[in-house]
Design an enzyme around this catalytic site. Sequence first.
Site, PDB file in Angstrom:
ATOM      1  CG  HIS A 265       7.325 -12.432  -6.377  1.00  8.30           C
ATOM      2  ND1 HIS A 265       6.832 -11.290  -6.977  1.00  8.30           N
ATOM      3  CD2 HIS A 265       8.256 -12.016  -5.467  1.00  8.30           C
ATOM      4  CE1 HIS A 265       7.436 -10.240  -6.431  1.00  8.30           C
ATOM      5  NE2 HIS A 265       8.291 -10.641  -5.526  1.00  8.30           N
ATOM      6  CG  HIS A 491       0.564  18.323  15.790  1.00  7.10           C
ATOM      7  ND1 HIS A 491       0.059  17.154  16.328  1.00  7.10           N
ATOM      8  CD2 HIS A 491      -0.332  18.734  14.858  1.00  7.10           C
ATOM      9  CE1 HIS A 491      -1.103  16.887  15.744  1.00  7.10           C
ATOM     10  NE2 HIS A 491      -1.357  17.826  14.860  1.00  7.10           N
TER      11      HIS A 491
HETATM   12  C1  LIG Z   1       6.775  -0.829  -0.461  1.00  3.49           C
HETATM   13  C2  LIG Z   1       7.254  -2.194  -0.785  1.00  3.49           C
HETATM   14  N1  LIG Z   1       7.111  -3.174   0.116  1.00  3.49           N
HETATM   15  C3  LIG Z   1       7.587  -4.411  -0.142  1.00  3.49           C
HETATM   16  C4  LIG Z   1       8.221  -4.679  -1.308  1.00  3.49           C
HETATM   17  C5  LIG Z   1       8.827  -6.053  -1.557  1.00  3.49           C
HETATM   18  N2  LIG Z   1       8.039  -6.724  -2.600  1.00  3.49           N
HETATM   19  C6  LIG Z   1       8.431  -6.728  -3.876  1.00  3.49           C
HETATM   20  S1  LIG Z   1       7.267  -7.401  -4.892  1.00  3.49           S
HETATM   21  C7  LIG Z   1       6.261  -7.737  -3.572  1.00  3.49           C
HETATM   22  C8  LIG Z   1       4.902  -8.333  -3.752  1.00  3.49           C
HETATM   23  C9  LIG Z   1       4.747  -9.103  -4.984  1.00  3.49           C
HETATM   24  O1  LIG Z   1       3.413  -9.331  -5.289  1.00  3.49           O
HETATM   25  P1  LIG Z   1       2.747  -8.608  -6.514  1.00  3.49           P
HETATM   26  O2  LIG Z   1       2.811  -7.173  -6.322  1.00  3.49           O
HETATM   27  O3  LIG Z   1       1.403  -9.223  -6.672  1.00  3.49           O
HETATM   28  O4  LIG Z   1       3.673  -8.962  -7.724  1.00  3.49           O
HETATM   29  P2  LIG Z   1       3.748 -10.361  -8.506  1.00  3.49           P
HETATM   30  O5  LIG Z   1       4.312 -11.382  -7.571  1.00  3.49           O
HETATM   31  O6  LIG Z   1       2.363 -10.691  -8.891  1.00  3.49           O
HETATM   32  O7  LIG Z   1       4.642 -10.088  -9.621  1.00  3.49           O
HETATM   33  C10 LIG Z   1       6.839  -7.319  -2.399  1.00  3.49           C
HETATM   34  C11 LIG Z   1       6.196  -7.491  -1.085  1.00  3.49           C
HETATM   35  C12 LIG Z   1       8.335  -3.627  -2.232  1.00  3.49           C
HETATM   36  N3  LIG Z   1       8.948  -3.779  -3.401  1.00  3.49           N
HETATM   37  N4  LIG Z   1       7.823  -2.411  -1.964  1.00  3.49           N
END
Ligand SMILES: Cc1ncc(C[n+]2csc(CCOP(=O)(O)OP(=O)(O)O)c2C)c(N)n1
Length: 689
Positions: A265, A491
């Site tokens: 990732h 509020h």
């Molecule tokens: C609001 C938010 N929370 C947390 C993150 C940190 N973050 C970046 S990518 C990700 C998750 C990655 O999973 P996915 O969206 O399935 O992407 P993939 O690994 O499949 O590319 C996280 C938790 C973020 N960028 N935005």
Amino acid sequence: MNQNELDQLCINTIRFLAVDAVQKANSGHPGAPLGAAPMAYVLWTRDLKHNPSDPSWIDRDRFVLSAGHASALLYALLHLVGYQDMTLDQLERFRQWQSLTPGHPESHLTRSIEASTGPLGQGVGNAVGMAIGEAHLAARYNRPGHEIFDHHTYVLASDGDMMEGVQAEAASLAGHLQLGKLIVLYDSNRVTLSGTTSIAFTEDVGARYQSYGWHVQRVDDGNDLAAIARALHAARAATDRPSLIIVQTVLGFGAPDKAGTFEAHGAPLGALEVTKTKANLGWPEQPAFYIPDPALQHLRSAIARGEAAEDGWRRRFAAYRAEFPALADEIERRFRRGLPVGWQSSLPEFAADPKGMATRKASEVVLQALARAVPELVGGSGDLDPSTYTWMKQDGDFESPRRPREGVQGAVGGGWGYGGRNIHFGVREHAMGAAVNGLAYHGGFIPFGATFLVFSDYMRPPIRLSAIARLQSIWVYTHDSIAVGEDGPTHEAVEQLVSLRAIPGMVVLRPGDANETRCAWQIAIERRDGPTTLVLTRQHVPTLDRRIYAPADGVRRGAYVLDPGGPAPELILIGTGSEVSLVVAAAQILHARGLRARVVSMPSWELFAAETAAYRDSVLPPSVPARLAVEAARSIGWERWVGPRGDILSVDRFGASAPGEVVMKEYGFTVDHVVSRALALLGGEEEPR
Ligand SMILES: Cc1ncc(C[n+]2csc(CCOP(=O)(O)OP(=O)(O)O)c2C)c(N)n1
Ligand SMILES: [Mg+2]
């Protein structure tokens, strides 16, 4: 080379440009580009209507990479299809100082980026705003035989996007509004940052979207180009609702040891795994950033196609202009971001009135005049129009023309279909913020979103992003303090004001009376390169007599002297919003006692801070250390303006439920208490409350 081989060559070119960029930077996200390259390739080469030679063509399709962490994929695409500022050198400087290829896409930095994404879910909300924008412009300006606005909004979203609340709010709204030109490709690889989705996300996303009213399709193999192409075709054919295409992919596709795991990732694959992946997919190990000629030629055909498409559109626009010159001018003006000539001439002047009116009410009056003069002003609230007074009475509701209307009441009921300018966001503040930003990204709009100040917390991410991306989003927040009263501490905004002021690039304006409110709106309309927050009262405030006090356009300078208090003041009272009238009244008592008290209205710290030191010193002379700031909100930050020997009458605890006047009195916001605090500053005794 047959077409299939050429397709694979292009897809692997995209994949390895992204992988090499991440590897060189030793930072970034290789997994999503490897898995999602095929769907991105199909979309960008066969479907997306765009012209790499003109990223600002107004009828281009919008593409939002909601999964902003996959930025390397987008940069690779932009380079390969021929966007001129996205050079190979930029790809090689991925994530480096002052490159156009920052870690996550930044629209204000890189011209060809449609939206600044990275905070997951946000891009889906932006795209809903863009699709609202397209539908609105088409309804307002297209004429039979003249489809001037006719573009799609595409989103590439990830598992993380699909988990976020803002995405759910936005998708629900889009389904309700039946935005048929919105198409979301969901890169469903079932892996996120810390593991597989089985640990936290097992719902049926397709069923959820179906219940929202979306057209939902599934592609079982993310490498099946024909299936992706068919799904995109069917999505466009479903013109009566937005489309979700759930594409099963493999995160880090092709990486022998990391594919399908969270290790693919968010970290470079590592030199060894890159070598193995290239070998696995039949790619030469060297050189890095390798672009085979046939792939480049094929992908760069986007330039000729795009130029031809835009040329065709320009001819159609010329024909439109011949028939509808005024409309054509207006479209061009809106996208050029010039304001209509004389737009300020009809704005109201409010007469002095001791009883006055709530600044939310003054805002409503101003908004009606602005709505007449500035057609690009479009917006709405989170189900609060009857309270925020942000409904434009002559401009209809933005609603699906295909949905029957029933049970409408209150500040609802124009019934204009997509041509309406009042957007009912529903109780979805976060999606409202993201969609308002989407309208700003789209171009052709000055969008606003409204709710109670305390609920700005529900939409803080898009507020922050509007400042990062320098969007002209206008945030209208009413019910701005403990004076809300009966609804109680949940509020009543206390810390929200300073937290909004803490956002770099934000201009927060808390006008003190009706005429200051008019000026605040003017500033928001004129401010083309950043967001403005208007903070307004629920309760009445006196309309100051401007024959006695300085003209309200002092608001433009952030703070101004309402009443000088003689040539050599010994004391300065500073107020904002509803507390301006309090300091004005207190000063009258102090004057009667022979004290030289100056009164300053300070609706905006940011604008005042941007003034010259000479101006600031003229308002707050350094020779006068006795300064009292009065604001019904947290005191944090006021030290800067009152100095080490000043005082702050503020609210540094949560509010309370009681009639607003009672809460204000109990918290010390009375004329008598302001007078006694002022006297104490001068060394006198502070009288008991
Ligand atoms: C609001 C938010 N929370 C947390 C993150 C940190 N973050 C970046 S990518 C990700 C998750 C990655 O999973 P996915 O969206 O399935 O992407 P993939 O690994 O499949 O590319 C996280 C938790 C973020 N960028 N935005
Ligand atoms: Mg994923």
